[in-house]
Design an enzyme around this catalytic site. Structure first.
Site, PDB file in Angstrom:
ATOM      1  N   LYS A   1      -3.472  20.246 123.004  1.00  0.00           N
ATOM      2  CA  LYS A   1      -3.630  18.782 123.126  1.00  0.00           C
ATOM      3  C   LYS A   1      -2.573  18.104 122.220  1.00  0.00           C
ATOM      4  O   LYS A   1      -1.477  18.623 122.081  1.00  0.00           O
ATOM      5  CB  LYS A   1      -5.048  18.347 122.775  1.00  0.00           C
ATOM      6  CG  LYS A   1      -6.113  19.216 123.446  1.00  0.00           C
ATOM      7  CD  LYS A   1      -7.486  18.680 123.307  1.00  0.00           C
ATOM      8  CE  LYS A   1      -8.482  19.698 123.837  1.00  0.00           C
ATOM      9  NZ  LYS A   1      -9.785  19.146 124.064  1.00  0.00           N
TER      10      LYS A   1
ATOM     11  N   SER B   1     -15.470  24.932 124.536  1.00  0.00           N
ATOM     12  CA  SER B   1     -16.046  25.531 123.331  1.00  0.00           C
ATOM     13  C   SER B   1     -15.972  27.061 123.307  1.00  0.00           C
ATOM     14  O   SER B   1     -16.905  27.724 122.824  1.00  0.00           O
ATOM     15  CB  SER B   1     -17.484  25.039 123.118  1.00  0.00           C
ATOM     16  OG  SER B   1     -17.482  23.633 122.903  1.00  0.00           O
TER      17      SER B   1
ATOM     18  N   HIS C   1      -6.602  17.683 133.383  1.00  0.00           N
ATOM     19  CA  HIS C   1      -7.581  17.884 132.296  1.00  0.00           C
ATOM     20  C   HIS C   1      -8.534  16.686 132.272  1.00  0.00           C
ATOM     21  O   HIS C   1      -8.124  15.550 132.518  1.00  0.00           O
ATOM     22  CB  HIS C   1      -6.849  18.021 130.957  1.00  0.00           C
ATOM     23  CG  HIS C   1      -7.747  18.496 129.861  1.00  0.00           C
ATOM     24  ND1 HIS C   1      -8.620  17.646 129.205  1.00  0.00           N
ATOM     25  CD2 HIS C   1      -7.942  19.726 129.327  1.00  0.00           C
ATOM     26  CE1 HIS C   1      -9.298  18.342 128.306  1.00  0.00           C
ATOM     27  NE2 HIS C   1      -8.908  19.611 128.369  1.00  0.00           N
TER      28      HIS C   1
ATOM     29  N   ASN D   1      -4.773  25.307 124.781  1.00  0.00           N
ATOM     30  CA  ASN D   1      -4.439  23.892 125.002  1.00  0.00           C
ATOM     31  C   ASN D   1      -4.471  23.190 123.647  1.00  0.00           C
ATOM     32  O   ASN D   1      -5.541  22.882 123.126  1.00  0.00           O
ATOM     33  CB  ASN D   1      -5.462  23.257 125.958  1.00  0.00           C
ATOM     34  CG  ASN D   1      -5.210  21.767 126.136  1.00  0.00           C
ATOM     35  OD1 ASN D   1      -4.134  21.269 125.800  1.00  0.00           O
ATOM     36  ND2 ASN D   1      -6.198  21.055 126.669  1.00  0.00           N
TER      37      ASN D   1
ATOM     38  N   GLY E   1     -15.107  20.590 123.391  1.00  0.00           N
ATOM     39  CA  GLY E   1     -15.068  20.105 122.016  1.00  0.00           C
ATOM     40  C   GLY E   1     -16.434  19.802 121.424  1.00  0.00           C
ATOM     41  O   GLY E   1     -16.527  19.138 120.389  1.00  0.00           O
TER      42      GLY E   1
ATOM     43  N   GLY F   1      -9.307  25.123 123.616  1.00  0.00           N
ATOM     44  CA  GLY F   1      -8.801  23.962 122.898  1.00  0.00           C
ATOM     45  C   GLY F   1      -8.836  24.193 121.395  1.00  0.00           C
ATOM     46  O   GLY F   1      -7.958  24.840 120.820  1.00  0.00           O
TER      47      GLY F   1
ATOM     48  N   GLU G   1      -9.672  15.002 129.962  1.00  0.00           N
ATOM     49  CA  GLU G   1      -9.244  13.905 129.071  1.00  0.00           C
ATOM     50  C   GLU G   1      -8.256  12.988 129.788  1.00  0.00           C
ATOM     51  O   GLU G   1      -8.281  11.771 129.613  1.00  0.00           O
ATOM     52  CB  GLU G   1      -8.646  14.491 127.774  1.00  0.00           C
ATOM     53  CG  GLU G   1      -9.737  15.069 126.895  1.00  0.00           C
ATOM     54  CD  GLU G   1      -9.272  16.158 125.945  1.00  0.00           C
ATOM     55  OE1 GLU G   1      -8.064  16.358 125.772  1.00  0.00           O
ATOM     56  OE2 GLU G   1     -10.159  16.831 125.378  1.00  0.00           O
TER      57      GLU G   1
ATOM     58  N   GLU H   1     -13.961  23.526 133.602  1.00  0.00           N
ATOM     59  CA  GLU H   1     -14.225  23.009 132.261  1.00  0.00           C
ATOM     60  C   GLU H   1     -15.305  21.929 132.319  1.00  0.00           C
ATOM     61  O   GLU H   1     -14.992  20.746 132.549  1.00  0.00           O
ATOM     62  CB  GLU H   1     -12.957  22.389 131.681  1.00  0.00           C
ATOM     63  CG  GLU H   1     -11.826  23.367 131.471  1.00  0.00           C
ATOM     64  CD  GLU H   1     -10.947  22.926 130.306  1.00  0.00           C
ATOM     65  OE1 GLU H   1     -10.815  23.709 129.360  1.00  0.00           O
ATOM     66  OE2 GLU H   1     -10.428  21.809 130.327  1.00  0.00           O
TER      67      GLU H   1
HETATM   68  C1  PEP Z   1     -10.054  21.905 126.415  1.00  0.00           C
HETATM   69  O1  PEP Z   1      -9.869  20.780 125.968  1.00  0.00           O
HETATM   70  O2  PEP Z   1      -9.436  22.295 127.414  1.00  0.00           O
HETATM   71  C2  PEP Z   1     -11.032  22.742 125.745  1.00  0.00           C
HETATM   72  C3  PEP Z   1     -11.481  23.773 126.381  1.00  0.00           C
HETATM   73  O3  PEP Z   1     -11.385  22.354 124.472  1.00  0.00           O
HETATM   74  P1  PEP Z   1     -12.388  23.138 123.478  1.00  0.00           P
HETATM   75  O4  PEP Z   1     -12.061  24.606 123.564  1.00  0.00           O
HETATM   76  O5  PEP Z   1     -12.081  22.574 122.137  1.00  0.00           O
HETATM   77  O6  PEP Z   1     -13.764  22.838 123.953  1.00  0.00           O
END
Ligand code: PEP
Length: 246
Positions: A11, A204, A91, A9, A168, A225, A93, A162
């Site tokens: 973003k 993460s 998601h 992803n 993040g 991400g 966000e 998630e």
């Molecule tokens: C995401 O935003 O879907 C995500 C998993 O981000 P990250 O891997 O940066 O935590």
């Protein structure tokens, strides 16, 4: 055992140059993991031109209607026309920053099926919810609303667990924590008559922690991400995910 699914992803990040680098880094690694790149919509046509067998491309969102006066939006049908195989929907966000409700997410998942692409439905709990020991209740409720909306007999729905506190932050859920939630999601879906073939973990995930996650029987892949924004690192992550399952 099927190959793990690794979804990137990006973003609102990345560039044509990064897409070229990632495409190059993944050549020859296909077959190890099933890879889907959810790039910004502006890069979908380059993804279609560059990506080779075994690596597919996806959008990060869709509108729930097919067409109309919705400035700035893209329908699932438009995404399908770009050759995309999947779209992320719901998601955290988008839920937080664009006020998407469970009902909106459900309509978006439904639109994906209508257009012939696979929705990757994100669910996840806040830190407060986890501390209150209500994680399973909250994520199952998020999924339940989607299951009630999609057509009966829909096949291929993918769920990404998630935890919001892990996105993040560098604080990933332990493999055991994720496994527990994945089992709860799969059991709930089965009660609603839907077999969830793939439940991904996101939050993460990096090259050096993906193997531990993939050892869990109900973690079928990962949504990545930040670590998907390095061609070399992401390619290693895909290899490590597959190696853990062998
Ligand atoms: C995401 O935003 O879907 C995500 C998993 O981000 P990250 O891997 O940066 O935590």
């Amino acid at each position: 055992m099927t190959a793990p699914l690794v979804v990137a992803n990006w973003k609102m990040n990345g560039s044509e140059a990064l897409l070229r680098d990632v495409a190059k880094a993944l050549v020859g690694r296909r077959g190890e993991s099933d890879v889907v790149l959810a790039v910004p919509a502006i890069h979908l046509s380059l993804a279609r031109a560059l990506l080779q067998e075994g690596v597919r491309w996806a959008s990060q969102d869709v509108h729930w209607l097919e067409s109309g006066a919705y400035t700035g939006e893209l329908s699932a049908e438009m995404i399908a026309q770009m050759g995309a195989s999947h779209s992320i929907v719901g998601h955290s966000e988008r839920r937080a920053q664009f006020a998407e409700s469970d009902e909106t997410v459900a309509k978006k998942a439904n639109a994906c099926f209508r257009a012939g692409i696979i929705p990757i439905v994100c669910v996840g709990e806040s830190l407060e919810v986890r501390q209150a020991q209500q994680t399973e209740e909250v994520v199952c409720r998020q999924l339940e609303v989607v299951l009630a909306e999609i057509p009966t007999g829909s096949e291929g729905l993918i769920v990404a667990y998630e935890p919001i506190w892990a996105i993040g932050t560098g604080k990933e859920a332990t493999p055991e924590m994720a496994q527990e939630v994945h089992v709860a999601l799969k059991e709930m879906a089965l009660k609603a008559g839907i077999h969830l073939d793939k439940v991904l973990y996101g939050g993460s995930v990096k090259e050096d922690n993906v193997a531990g996650l993939m050892l869990m029987p109900d973690i079928d892949g990962v949504l990545v991400g930040g670590a998907s924004l390095s061609a070399q690192g992401f390619s290693e992550l895909c290899t490590n995910a597959a190696a853990a399952q062998n």
